[in-house]
Design a protein around this motif. Structure first.
Motif, mmCIF file in Angstrom:
data_model
loop_
_atom_site.group_PDB
_atom_site.id
_atom_site.type_symbol
_atom_site.label_atom_id
_atom_site.label_comp_id
_atom_site.label_asym_id
_atom_site.label_seq_id
_atom_site.Cartn_x
_atom_site.Cartn_y
_atom_site.Cartn_z
ATOM 1 N N ASP A 12 -8.788 15.827 -27.085
ATOM 2 C CA ASP A 12 -10.223 15.547 -26.968
ATOM 3 C C ASP A 12 -10.739 15.961 -25.587
ATOM 4 O O ASP A 12 -11.856 16.464 -25.456
ATOM 5 C CB ASP A 12 -10.514 14.058 -27.205
ATOM 6 C CG ASP A 12 -10.416 13.667 -28.666
ATOM 7 O OD1 ASP A 12 -10.414 14.572 -29.534
ATOM 8 O OD2 ASP A 12 -10.336 12.452 -28.949
ATOM 9 N N ASP A 13 -9.917 15.758 -24.543
ATOM 10 C CA ASP A 13 -10.313 16.176 -23.193
ATOM 11 C C ASP A 13 -10.387 17.701 -23.099
ATOM 12 O O ASP A 13 -11.273 18.247 -22.432
ATOM 13 C CB ASP A 13 -9.335 15.641 -22.149
ATOM 14 C CG ASP A 13 -9.460 14.147 -21.939
ATOM 15 O OD1 ASP A 13 -10.376 13.523 -22.530
ATOM 16 O OD2 ASP A 13 -8.639 13.595 -21.177
ATOM 17 N N VAL A 59 -2.293 15.739 -21.659
ATOM 18 C CA VAL A 59 -3.750 15.871 -21.696
ATOM 19 C C VAL A 59 -4.196 15.706 -23.148
ATOM 20 O O VAL A 59 -3.776 16.470 -24.017
ATOM 21 C CB VAL A 59 -4.199 17.252 -21.168
ATOM 22 C CG1 VAL A 59 -5.707 17.409 -21.292
ATOM 23 C CG2 VAL A 59 -3.742 17.466 -19.731
ATOM 24 N N LYS A 74 -13.595 18.693 -24.799
ATOM 25 C CA LYS A 74 -14.735 18.386 -23.928
ATOM 26 C C LYS A 74 -14.873 19.427 -22.825
ATOM 27 O O LYS A 74 -15.970 19.872 -22.509
ATOM 28 C CB LYS A 74 -14.586 16.996 -23.306
ATOM 29 C CG LYS A 74 -14.884 15.851 -24.230
ATOM 30 C CD LYS A 74 -14.671 14.539 -23.522
ATOM 31 C CE LYS A 74 -14.635 13.400 -24.519
ATOM 32 N NZ LYS A 74 -14.232 12.130 -23.884
ATOM 33 N N HIS A 75 -13.743 19.805 -22.237
ATOM 34 C CA HIS A 75 -13.764 20.805 -21.176
ATOM 35 C C HIS A 75 -14.272 22.150 -21.696
ATOM 36 O O HIS A 75 -15.078 22.814 -21.048
ATOM 37 C CB HIS A 75 -12.375 20.971 -20.553
ATOM 38 C CG HIS A 75 -12.348 21.910 -19.412
ATOM 39 N ND1 HIS A 75 -12.796 21.570 -18.161
ATOM 40 C CD2 HIS A 75 -11.958 23.203 -19.329
ATOM 41 C CE1 HIS A 75 -12.677 22.619 -17.359
ATOM 42 N NE2 HIS A 75 -12.174 23.629 -18.040
ATOM 43 N N ARG A 82 -14.110 17.493 -16.083
ATOM 44 C CA ARG A 82 -12.640 17.548 -16.151
ATOM 45 C C ARG A 82 -12.119 16.185 -16.004
ATOM 46 O O ARG A 82 -11.667 15.503 -15.418
ATOM 47 C CB ARG A 82 -12.097 18.476 -15.069
ATOM 48 C CG ARG A 82 -12.551 19.876 -15.323
ATOM 49 C CD ARG A 82 -12.071 20.766 -14.228
ATOM 50 N NE ARG A 82 -13.003 21.875 -14.157
ATOM 51 C CZ ARG A 82 -12.806 22.968 -13.515
ATOM 52 N NH1 ARG A 82 -11.725 23.160 -12.865
ATOM 53 N NH2 ARG A 82 -13.690 23.926 -13.496
#
Length: 118
Positions: free
Chosen positions: A107-108, A104, A111-112, A118
């Motif tokens: 950056d994700d 993962v 963001k989450h 998601r």
């Protein structure tokens, strides 16, 4: 009030620390005596004293001879710094490690955390 997960004296110390962090107990404010604390929560005074002694050793409380125990002037900031360090070591670092194992992108994750999808 008390549970079986940790010793009662530790729970006493943790509760007072939480009160300092939340601002319920202010700098240089007097706290209940160990006897008052023991009577209020119906516990052994020696148990309360052990929790208070731990807080004195950690610099959260200080004694004024013949008067009682008080919150140390820098207790809140010291506790905040300690909790921040533990937060990163116990929560963020393992989360980042798990994200990397799962592939993962960080950056994700960010963001989450910021409320993104998601």
């Amino acid at each position: 009030m008390f549970d079986d997960r940790s010793p009662i004296y530790q729970q006493i110390a943790d509760r007072i620390k939480d009160d300092v962090l939340s601002g319920a107990l202010k700098e240089d404010e007097q706290v209940m005596s160990t006897n008052q604390y023991a009577a209020f929560f119906q516990i052994n005074p020696a148990t309360a004293a052990k929790g208070f002694a731990q807080l004195v050793d950690e610099g959260v409380l200080y004694k004024k001879r013949g008067i009682g125990m008080f919150v140390s002037p820098d207790a809140r900031e010291r506790l905040r710094a300690d909790r921040r360090s533990r937060f990163f070591a116990e929560v963020v670092d393992p989360m980042v490690a798990e994200a990397r194992v799962l592939g993962v992108p960080l950056d994700d994750v960010i963001k989450h955390i910021n409320g993104g999808s998601r």
